[in-house]
Design a protein around this motif. Structure first.
Motif, mmCIF file in Angstrom:
data_model
loop_
_atom_site.group_PDB
_atom_site.id
_atom_site.type_symbol
_atom_site.label_atom_id
_atom_site.label_comp_id
_atom_site.label_asym_id
_atom_site.label_seq_id
_atom_site.Cartn_x
_atom_site.Cartn_y
_atom_site.Cartn_z
ATOM 1 N N LYS A 127 0.736 -1.079 0.027
ATOM 2 C CA LYS A 127 0.107 -0.033 -0.130
ATOM 3 C C LYS A 127 0.693 1.043 0.098
ATOM 4 O O LYS A 127 0.550 2.263 -0.408
ATOM 5 C CB LYS A 127 -0.904 -0.044 1.232
ATOM 6 C CG LYS A 127 -1.840 1.360 1.122
ATOM 7 C CD LYS A 127 -2.745 1.240 2.435
ATOM 8 C CE LYS A 127 -3.619 2.305 2.681
ATOM 9 N NZ LYS A 127 -4.599 2.549 3.721
ATOM 10 N N LYS A 160 2.726 1.461 -3.475
ATOM 11 C CA LYS A 160 1.934 2.016 -4.397
ATOM 12 C C LYS A 160 1.617 3.469 -4.382
ATOM 13 O O LYS A 160 1.540 4.100 -5.280
ATOM 14 C CB LYS A 160 0.686 1.297 -4.638
ATOM 15 C CG LYS A 160 0.774 -0.171 -5.057
ATOM 16 C CD LYS A 160 -0.454 -1.277 -5.150
ATOM 17 C CE LYS A 160 -1.414 -0.569 -6.084
ATOM 18 N NZ LYS A 160 -2.650 -1.498 -6.106
ATOM 19 N N SER A 161 1.481 3.846 -3.127
ATOM 20 C CA SER A 161 1.065 5.378 -2.795
ATOM 21 C C SER A 161 2.313 6.296 -3.219
ATOM 22 O O SER A 161 1.830 7.337 -3.711
ATOM 23 C CB SER A 161 0.856 5.614 -1.274
ATOM 24 O OG SER A 161 1.999 5.740 -0.764
ATOM 25 N N GLU A 205 2.617 5.463 -7.563
ATOM 26 C CA GLU A 205 1.457 6.275 -8.392
ATOM 27 C C GLU A 205 1.565 7.377 -8.677
ATOM 28 O O GLU A 205 0.663 8.244 -9.564
ATOM 29 C CB GLU A 205 0.137 5.634 -7.735
ATOM 30 C CG GLU A 205 -0.110 4.163 -7.779
ATOM 31 C CD GLU A 205 -1.288 3.885 -7.074
ATOM 32 O OE1 GLU A 205 -1.960 2.471 -7.127
ATOM 33 O OE2 GLU A 205 -1.863 4.574 -6.366
ATOM 34 N N THR A 206 2.494 8.032 -7.944
ATOM 35 C CA THR A 206 2.426 9.562 -8.156
ATOM 36 C C THR A 206 3.461 9.922 -9.429
ATOM 37 O O THR A 206 3.648 11.249 -9.724
ATOM 38 C CB THR A 206 2.834 10.372 -6.961
ATOM 39 O OG1 THR A 206 4.302 10.017 -6.647
ATOM 40 C CG2 THR A 206 1.932 10.087 -5.846
#
Length: 385
Positions: free
Chosen positions: A342, A345-346, A349-350
Motif C-alpha cells: 500500500k 503503491k502510494s 502511483e504519483t
C-alpha cells in the motif's frame, strides 16, 4: 591541456560524503581554470576544504599577473567559497556572472564591494586570442547557472554538467571509467532536471566542442560525442542498461530470499537481472541503477503498519529525482497484516509514466504455493511488453 588554459583545481581525498550525503570513497575534485591571454580570466573558484591548495596553484599559474575577470558559472558553495578571497586580492577584477547570480551573491558574501559584470545569453567576452561566449543554463542544477564556450580552443566550461564523483590528478585527469562515476553523479545531482539539461544540450549542439572542462571530475578531451550521448540518454530518462533491477529491503531475510528466487526465475527466462540489497547498498548507488535500467521490481517487508524504512527511503529518493516511464513490480511481506505494498503503491502511483505490474505479490512470512504462483504471474507481467 589547450594552450593558455591551465587547470588550477584541487582534489580532496579525505572527504567521505559529498554534499554531506553522497559517499565518495575515491575523494572529490573541485575544478577551476585560468585562461592566460592579453587579459586573464579565472573560471570559478573551489570548495573551502581545498582553498589553500587552490590559492597556491592559482598564484603559481598567474606568475605575477593580475586577473581581469573571475567568471562565476555556479554559486554553490563548493565552487564559490573563494570569491571573497579573490576580490580581496584583486579588487579591480570584474566578477562575471548572470543577473540571477548577481542577486544571489550577497547571500553568500556580505559587505564586500564586488565589481560586478552581468552577462546575458550569447554575450561574449574577448580576452585576446580567446573569446568566451556565455550560455545560460538555469536549473542545471541551480537557477543562476551558466556555461561558457571558448571559441579559439573549442572548449566548453560546463559548470556542474559532465561531472563525476572522485578525485583527479593535479592536471585534471584520471584513469578511471568516466561512465559509471558520471552516471551516479548525474542521476543524484542533476537527475530531477532532465528538461533543463536537454535545453542546454540543444544549445551546445550548435557548437564545435572538442574539450569539456567540468567543475568536478576529469577534463574530457576526446570522444566528446560519446559523453554528450550519455547525457542525452540520461536527461531524457532513456535507460542505457538492459534488464530489471530487483531492489529488496528485508528485515530477517525472508523477503531477500523471495527476491533472489524471483531473480532466478527471470534469469531462466533470459532476462538480465541486477539484485540490490537496500539494507547494505547506499541509496545513491541503488538510485542510479534503477534510473538507468529498463524496469524495476521492489520487494519489502511491512514495518510498524507501514513500510520498512530502507525501501521507503529508496522510493522517496526515486521520486525526488523524477524516476519515470518504467514498469515496476511489487512484492510485499507481512506476517499478519501486510502493509508494504500500500505504501509503495502510494509513492509509485504519483510518478509520471510508471505502470505497476499485476499482480502485486503478497508473502506472509515465507513463500508458499500461492505466493509463488503470484510470483510466476509477476514474471510474465514483467516480461510481456
Amino acid at each position: 591541456m589547450n594552450k593558455g588554459i591551465i587547470h588550477v583545481g584541487a582534489s580532496s581525498t579525505d572527504i567521505d560524503l559529498f554534499e554531506n550525503q553522497y559517499p565518495v570513497p575515491e575523494g572529490m575534485a573541485y575544478n577551476s581554470y585560468v585562461i592566460l591571454d592579453d587579459k586573464v580570466a579565472v573560471m570559478d573558484t573551489v570548495d573551502c576544504r581545498v582553498s589553500e591548495k587552490w590559492q597556491s596553484r592559482l598564484l603559481k599559474a598567474l606568475d605575477g599577473r593580475r586577473p581581469d575577470y573571475l567568471v562565476v558559472q555556479h554559486l554553490e558553495p563548493d565552487h564559490s567559497a573563494n570569491i571573497g578571497w579573490f576580490a580581496s586580492q584583486w579588487p579591480d577584477a570584474e566578477i562575471v556572472l548572470t543577473a540571477k547570480a548577481a542577486t544571489m551573491l550577497p547571500q553568500f558574501f556580505s559587505n564586500i564591494p564586488f565589481k560586478i559584470k552581468t552577462v546575458k545569453e550569447g554575450e561574449t567576452l574577448s580576452l585576446g586570442t580567446h573569446t568566451l561566449q556565455f550560455i545560460l543554463a538555469p536549473m542545471v542544477h541551480w537557477p543562476e547557472v551558466m556555461v561558457s564556450y571558448e571559441s579559439h580552443s573549442h572548449s566548453l566550461f560546463a559548470a556542474d554538467a559532465f561531472g563525476e564523483f572522485g578525485a583527479t590528478t593535479d592536471d585534471g585527469t584520471d584513469d578511471d571509467d568516466w561512465v559509471s562515476g558520471a552516471r551516479r553523479y548525474y542521476y543524484n545531482i542533476c537527475g530531477k532536471y532532465g528538461a533543463p539539461v536537454q535545453t542546454l544540450l540543444k544549445k551546445a549542439s550548435a557548437l564545435d566542442i572538442q574539450t569539456i572542462y567540468p567543475l568536478h571530475g576529469p577534463i574530457l578531451r576526446s570522444n566528446i560525442s560519446e559523453y554528450v550521448g550519455h547525457y542525452l540518454n540520461w536527461s531524457s530518462y532513456t535507460p542505457e542498461q538492459k534488464g530489471i533491477v530487483i531492489a529488496h529491503a528485508s528485515i530477517h531475510g525472508n523477503t531477500a530470499t523471495a527476491a533472489e528466487k524471483l531473480a532466478d526465475k527471470l534469469r531462466a527466462r533470459g532476462v538480465e537481472v541486477l539484485s540490490i540489497d537496500l539494507t547494505r547498498t547506499e541509496v545513491s548507488y541503488a538510485l542510479a541503477e534503477a534510473m538507468d535500467h529498463e524496469a524495476l521490481i521492489v520487494a519489502a517487508s511491512s514495518y510498524d503498519a507501514g513500510l520498512f524504512p530502507p525501501m521507503e527511503n529508496f522510493l522517496l529518493h526515486l521520486k525526488s529525482k523524477n524516476f519515470c516511464n518504467k514498469k515496476v513490480g511489487i512484492i510485499e511481506n507481512g506476517s499478519w497484516a501486510p502493509s508494504a505494498a500500500k505504501v509503495m503503491k502510494s509513492i509509485l502511483e504519483t510518478l509520471k509514466g510508471v505502470s505497476i505490474a499485476d499482480p502485486v505479490v503478497t508473502i506472509k512470512t515465507t513463500l508458499n504455493g500461492q505466493s509463488e504462483e503470484q510470483m510466476n504471474l509477476l514474471v510474465d507481467a514483467m516480461i510481456n511488453k
